[in-house]
Design a protein around this motif. Structure first.
Motif, PDB file in Angstrom:
ATOM      1  N   ASP A   1       0.825  -1.206   0.000  1.00 47.79           N
ATOM      2  CA  ASP A   1       0.000   0.000   0.000  1.00 47.79           C
ATOM      3  C   ASP A   1       0.868   1.268   0.000  1.00 47.79           C
ATOM      4  N   LEU A   2       2.071   1.149  -0.533  1.00 41.94           N
ATOM      5  CA  LEU A   2       3.038   2.253  -0.559  1.00 41.94           C
ATOM      6  C   LEU A   2       2.473   3.484  -1.256  1.00 41.94           C
ATOM      7  N   ALA A   3       2.733   4.643  -0.664  1.00 41.45           N
ATOM      8  CA  ALA A   3       2.453   5.934  -1.295  1.00 41.45           C
ATOM      9  C   ALA A   3       3.764   6.701  -1.377  1.00 41.45           C
ATOM     10  N   ILE A   4       3.942   7.436  -2.445  1.00 41.08           N
ATOM     11  CA  ILE A   4       5.171   8.193  -2.672  1.00 41.08           C
ATOM     12  C   ILE A   4       4.876   9.685  -2.569  1.00 41.08           C
ATOM     13  N   ILE A   5       5.677  10.396  -1.781  1.00 44.15           N
ATOM     14  CA  ILE A   5       5.631  11.858  -1.732  1.00 44.15           C
ATOM     15  C   ILE A   5       6.876  12.356  -2.451  1.00 44.15           C
ATOM     16  N   HIS A   6       6.660  13.092  -3.526  1.00 46.81           N
ATOM     17  CA  HIS A   6       7.729  13.473  -4.456  1.00 46.81           C
ATOM     18  C   HIS A   6       7.898  14.992  -4.445  1.00 46.81           C
TER      19      HIS A   6
ATOM     20  N   ASP B   1      10.023  17.967  -6.007  1.00 48.58           N
ATOM     21  CA  ASP B   1      10.918  18.178  -7.148  1.00 48.58           C
ATOM     22  C   ASP B   1      10.462  19.417  -7.912  1.00 48.58           C
ATOM     23  N   ALA B   2      11.369  19.983  -8.679  1.00 46.00           N
ATOM     24  CA  ALA B   2      11.001  21.067  -9.593  1.00 46.00           C
ATOM     25  C   ALA B   2      10.470  20.511 -10.907  1.00 46.00           C
ATOM     26  N   HIS B   3      10.828  19.268 -11.212  1.00 50.81           N
ATOM     27  CA  HIS B   3      10.456  18.653 -12.486  1.00 50.81           C
ATOM     28  C   HIS B   3       9.529  17.457 -12.272  1.00 50.81           C
ATOM     29  N   THR B   4       8.736  17.176 -13.273  1.00 52.68           N
ATOM     30  CA  THR B   4       7.740  16.109 -13.155  1.00 52.68           C
ATOM     31  C   THR B   4       8.359  14.716 -13.135  1.00 52.68           C
ATOM     32  N   ASP B   5       9.407  14.486 -13.932  1.00 52.28           N
ATOM     33  CA  ASP B   5      10.038  13.154 -14.073  1.00 52.28           C
ATOM     34  C   ASP B   5       9.012  12.094 -14.479  1.00 52.28           C
ATOM     35  N   LEU B   6       8.080  12.495 -15.350  1.00 56.25           N
ATOM     36  CA  LEU B   6       7.001  11.608 -15.777  1.00 56.25           C
ATOM     37  C   LEU B   6       7.134  11.141 -17.230  1.00 56.25           C
ATOM     38  N   ARG B   7       8.297  11.310 -17.789  1.00 59.90           N
ATOM     39  CA  ARG B   7       8.467  10.859 -19.175  1.00 59.90           C
ATOM     40  C   ARG B   7       8.564   9.339 -19.235  1.00 59.90           C
ATOM     41  N   GLU B   8       8.147   8.793 -20.360  1.00 62.15           N
ATOM     42  CA  GLU B   8       8.325   7.356 -20.592  1.00 62.15           C
ATOM     43  C   GLU B   8       9.745   7.064 -21.049  1.00 62.15           C
ATOM     44  N   GLU B   9      10.348   8.038 -21.720  1.00 61.55           N
ATOM     45  CA  GLU B   9      11.734   7.912 -22.178  1.00 61.55           C
ATOM     46  C   GLU B   9      12.287   9.311 -22.417  1.00 61.55           C
TER      47      GLU B   9
ATOM     48  N   LYS C   1      -2.459   7.187  -8.540  1.00 60.38           N
ATOM     49  CA  LYS C   1      -3.155   7.870  -7.437  1.00 60.38           C
ATOM     50  C   LYS C   1      -2.401   7.741  -6.112  1.00 60.38           C
ATOM     51  N   ASN C   2      -1.364   6.908  -6.089  1.00 60.14           N
ATOM     52  CA  ASN C   2      -0.554   6.735  -4.881  1.00 60.14           C
ATOM     53  C   ASN C   2       0.726   7.562  -4.907  1.00 60.14           C
ATOM     54  N   VAL C   3       0.834   8.459  -5.889  1.00 60.03           N
ATOM     55  CA  VAL C   3       2.018   9.315  -6.019  1.00 60.03           C
ATOM     56  C   VAL C   3       1.581  10.775  -5.909  1.00 60.03           C
ATOM     57  N   TYR C   4       2.203  11.507  -4.981  1.00 60.65           N
ATOM     58  CA  TYR C   4       1.859  12.904  -4.729  1.00 60.65           C
ATOM     59  C   TYR C   4       3.097  13.767  -4.995  1.00 60.65           C
ATOM     60  N   SER C   5       2.989  14.678  -5.947  1.00 62.14           N
ATOM     61  CA  SER C   5       4.120  15.526  -6.316  1.00 62.14           C
ATOM     62  C   SER C   5       3.919  16.943  -5.810  1.00 62.14           C
ATOM     63  N   PHE C   6       4.994  17.537  -5.280  1.00 63.77           N
ATOM     64  CA  PHE C   6       4.955  18.893  -4.741  1.00 63.77           C
ATOM     65  C   PHE C   6       6.095  19.718  -5.341  1.00 63.77           C
TER      66      PHE C   6
ATOM     67  N   ARG D   1      -4.687  13.679 -15.764  1.00 68.80           N
ATOM     68  CA  ARG D   1      -5.632  12.585 -15.998  1.00 68.80           C
ATOM     69  C   ARG D   1      -5.503  11.487 -14.960  1.00 68.80           C
ATOM     70  N   LYS D   2      -4.265  11.223 -14.500  1.00 69.25           N
ATOM     71  CA  LYS D   2      -4.006  10.000 -13.739  1.00 69.25           C
ATOM     72  C   LYS D   2      -3.674  10.178 -12.271  1.00 69.25           C
ATOM     73  N   MET D   3      -3.012  11.292 -11.917  1.00 63.18           N
ATOM     74  CA  MET D   3      -2.406  11.385 -10.594  1.00 63.18           C
ATOM     75  C   MET D   3      -3.227  12.190  -9.609  1.00 63.18           C
ATOM     76  N   ALA D   4      -2.918  11.994  -8.326  1.00 71.11           N
ATOM     77  CA  ALA D   4      -3.488  12.807  -7.257  1.00 71.11           C
ATOM     78  C   ALA D   4      -2.592  14.023  -7.091  1.00 71.11           C
ATOM     79  N   CYS D   5      -2.818  15.021  -7.928  1.00 69.46           N
ATOM     80  CA  CYS D   5      -1.925  16.177  -7.981  1.00 69.46           C
ATOM     81  C   CYS D   5      -2.190  17.137  -6.833  1.00 69.46           C
ATOM     82  N   THR D   6      -1.184  17.906  -6.487  1.00 65.59           N
ATOM     83  CA  THR D   6      -1.341  18.935  -5.467  1.00 65.59           C
ATOM     84  C   THR D   6      -2.005  20.154  -6.083  1.00 65.59           C
ATOM     85  N   SER D   7      -2.559  21.000  -5.248  1.00 66.16           N
ATOM     86  CA  SER D   7      -3.216  22.208  -5.751  1.00 66.16           C
ATOM     87  C   SER D   7      -2.221  23.102  -6.475  1.00 66.16           C
TER      88      SER D   7
END
Length: 199
Positions: free
Chosen positions: A128-133, A135-143, A165-170, A185-191
């Motif tokens: 049930d791991l959740a990640i709090i990220h 960073d200044a950059h998204t790091d969401l590229r596939e390549e 939904k288990n990854v929260y980026s700030f 579309r996919k993530m639980a984004c911060t305001s």
């Protein structure tokens, strides 16, 4: 007689000499094989140890001394220079071993990609791991430029592994349009992230 290794910058200040007696293991991941701008983060673990001698050992907020926390400085994982795939395997294997021993891993990088095998190993132990990220950059590229093992990809990798939904980026301020669209579309984004994404 041997002088205090922490004073020489060889280990993190106040680290405990015994692996067995320590609950936390500090380790380095000296890798910057995929950086696209400025290499040198592979020297990060060494520099962190060197400057740790300047840290205050007492926390007024916690009313605790640093030596009250038993952590062992294991040194750096000897990663094969230039071989990202093998380096990531070695990091994951090392974390698997720490978790099997009941230790809490505390890693020092290193480029962003080194976080991927750590998160992957943690997800095996904690489904049930959740990640709090942060960073200044998204790091969401596939390549990045055709390479899936890139410093630009670790958050996308873990999001697809444990569920977005288990990854929260700030603190995100930069990324490709496609990364922001995927996150919306996919993530639980911060305001704060959503404000940037809506502009």
């Amino acid at each position: 007689m041997r002088f205090d290794e922490a004073y020489s910058g060889n280990v993190f200040i106040k680290s405990h000499p015994s692996y067995e007696e320590s609950s936390v293991v500090l380790y380095g991941m000296p890798m910057d094989w995929t950086v696209s701008y400025r290499p040198g983060s592979r020297f990060g673990p060494t520099r962190i140890r060197e400057v740790s001698i300047g840290l205050e050992e007492y926390s007024a907020y916690l009313d605790r001394e640093l030596e009250e926390v038993k952590y062992f400085d294991a040194g750096d994982i000897p990663l094969p220079f230039g071989n990202a795939g093998r380096s990531l395997e070695m990091i994951e294997d090392y974390i698997d071993g720490l978790l099997a021993d009941g230790k809490t891993p505390l890693g020092m990088g290193g480029e962003h990609l080194v976080s991927w095998p750590v998160m992957k190993a943690m997800a095996k132990k904690y489904p049930d791991l959740a990640i709090i990220h942060f960073d200044a950059h998204t790091d969401l590229r596939e390549e990045y430029e055709g390479e899936p093992l890139s410093h630009s990809t670790p958050i996308r990798k873990i999001a697809e592994h444990i569920g977005p939904k288990n990854v929260y980026s700030f603190g995100i301020r930069s990324g490709m349009k496609e990364e922001f669209q995927w996150a919306k579309r996919k993530m639980a984004c911060t305001s704060q992230s959503l404000r940037y994404m809506n502009h």
